[in-house]
Design a protein around this motif. Structure first.
Motif, PDB file in Angstrom:
ATOM      1  N   PRO A 183       0.829  -1.210   0.000  1.00  0.00           N
ATOM      2  CA  PRO A 183       0.000   0.000   0.000  1.00  0.00           C
ATOM      3  C   PRO A 183       0.866   1.264   0.000  1.00  0.00           C
ATOM      4  N   GLY A 184       0.497   2.191  -0.879  1.00  0.00           N
ATOM      5  CA  GLY A 184       1.230   3.442  -1.005  1.00  0.00           C
ATOM      6  C   GLY A 184       2.237   3.437  -2.138  1.00  0.00           C
TER       7      GLY A 184
ATOM      8  N   GLY B 134       2.007   8.858   2.123  1.00  0.00           N
ATOM      9  CA  GLY B 134       2.195   9.023   3.562  1.00  0.00           C
ATOM     10  C   GLY B 134       0.891   8.870   4.334  1.00  0.00           C
ATOM     11  N   VAL B 135      -0.194   9.432   3.781  1.00  0.00           N
ATOM     12  CA  VAL B 135      -1.494   9.298   4.438  1.00  0.00           C
ATOM     13  C   VAL B 135      -1.924   7.833   4.474  1.00  0.00           C
ATOM     14  N   ILE B 136      -1.722   7.132   3.383  1.00  0.00           N
ATOM     15  CA  ILE B 136      -2.109   5.715   3.342  1.00  0.00           C
ATOM     16  C   ILE B 136      -1.283   4.902   4.327  1.00  0.00           C
ATOM     17  N   TRP B 137       0.018   5.176   4.397  1.00  0.00           N
ATOM     18  CA  TRP B 137       0.845   4.450   5.375  1.00  0.00           C
ATOM     19  C   TRP B 137       0.387   4.732   6.796  1.00  0.00           C
ATOM     20  N   GLY B 138       0.036   5.983   7.072  1.00  0.00           N
ATOM     21  CA  GLY B 138      -0.448   6.324   8.404  1.00  0.00           C
ATOM     22  C   GLY B 138      -1.752   5.612   8.736  1.00  0.00           C
ATOM     23  N   LEU B 139      -2.693   5.603   7.781  1.00  0.00           N
ATOM     24  CA  LEU B 139      -3.968   4.934   8.020  1.00  0.00           C
ATOM     25  C   LEU B 139      -3.805   3.423   8.167  1.00  0.00           C
TER      26      LEU B 139
ATOM     27  N   THR C   9      -2.161   2.726  11.521  1.00  0.00           N
ATOM     28  CA  THR C   9      -3.116   2.912  12.609  1.00  0.00           C
ATOM     29  C   THR C   9      -4.080   1.733  12.686  1.00  0.00           C
ATOM     30  N   GLY C  10      -4.573   1.303  11.526  1.00  0.00           N
ATOM     31  CA  GLY C  10      -5.493   0.161  11.504  1.00  0.00           C
ATOM     32  C   GLY C  10      -4.846  -1.118  12.009  1.00  0.00           C
ATOM     33  N   ILE C  11      -3.604  -1.347  11.604  1.00  0.00           N
ATOM     34  CA  ILE C  11      -2.896  -2.551  12.068  1.00  0.00           C
ATOM     35  C   ILE C  11      -2.607  -2.446  13.562  1.00  0.00           C
TER      36      ILE C  11
ATOM     37  N   TYR D  87      -7.139  -0.387   2.455  1.00  0.00           N
ATOM     38  CA  TYR D  87      -6.319  -1.094   1.468  1.00  0.00           C
ATOM     39  C   TYR D  87      -6.993  -1.069   0.092  1.00  0.00           C
ATOM     40  N   ALA D  88      -8.314  -1.361   0.055  1.00  0.00           N
ATOM     41  CA  ALA D  88      -9.031  -1.370  -1.220  1.00  0.00           C
ATOM     42  C   ALA D  88      -9.078   0.035  -1.828  1.00  0.00           C
TER      43      ALA D  88
END
Length: 199
Positions: free
Chosen positions: A66-67, A80-85, A88-90, A150-151
């Protein structure tokens, strides 16, 4: 009999002549269209080295990590936003899984030993079961939200790669303009925002 043969021959010959005239006019018309198309001025491109991004590559990169598709599309802030989200989810998933495991172990221990105390407190088996189910539900929500992120990460990479040629087109730029209302004789200026599109 000879009259019929001569008439048939003349009809055949006239048909050949008319078909030749029609074919020649079609050929001449085709040449005219080709010459007209060649005379139309071609649109000048400002960036001759522009290579559009591949949506398939962007989707594969985002699916693998992802990202990564956003980095391929040169959208570094989105990555960066996707990695942060995703992180956080993990993190929430791991936290709630740990809490669920603690309450499950305490619940099993309480069922096996009625004198068991969870962290020095006398908590009933029903309360431990309720807490265990609550932590499991929160863990499942965290997994669902992380899967959704992720989707959306893959979909965003595909859409961004598809829209890349439009973003590079100089005729499809959005330019903000500031409009001042001078109808109040210069006493009170009202500022508005308008958008102008070039097609």
């Amino acid at each position: 009999m000879i009259k019929k043969i001569v008439t048939s021959f003349l009809l055949f010959l006239s048909g050949m002549l008319f078909s030749q005239v029609t074919q020649d006019s079609v050929l001449n018309e085709g040449r005219f269209i080709a010459n007209t198309i060649d005379s139309i001025p071609k649109k000048k491109t400002t960036d001759s080295a522009f290579v559009p991004r591949s949506p398939e590559k962007a989707a594969l990169y985002s699916a693998a990590l992802p990202g990564l598709g956003q980095i391929y599309n040169k959208r570094y802030i989105k990555a960066g936003v996707i990695w942060g989200l995703m992180g956080t989810g993990i993190g929430f998933t791991a936290y709630y899984q740990g809490m669920y495991s603690k309450y499950r172990d305490a619940y099993v221990s309480r069922l096996n030993d009625p004198t068991y105390q969870y962290q020095g407190r006398d908590i009933s088996a029903e309360t431990l079961a309720l807490n265990m189910n609550r932590q499991k539900r929160y863990r499942d929500y965290a997994i669902a939200i992380t899967t959704l992120v992720y989707a959306l990460n893959v979909i965003d990479a595909i859409v961004d790669a598809h829209l890349d040629p439009i973003r590079k087109d100089p005729d499809l730029k959005i330019k903000p303009t500031i409009i001042q209302d001078e109808s109040s004789l210069g006493l009170n200026y009202k500022v508005g925002v308008g958008m102008s599109f070039k097609f």
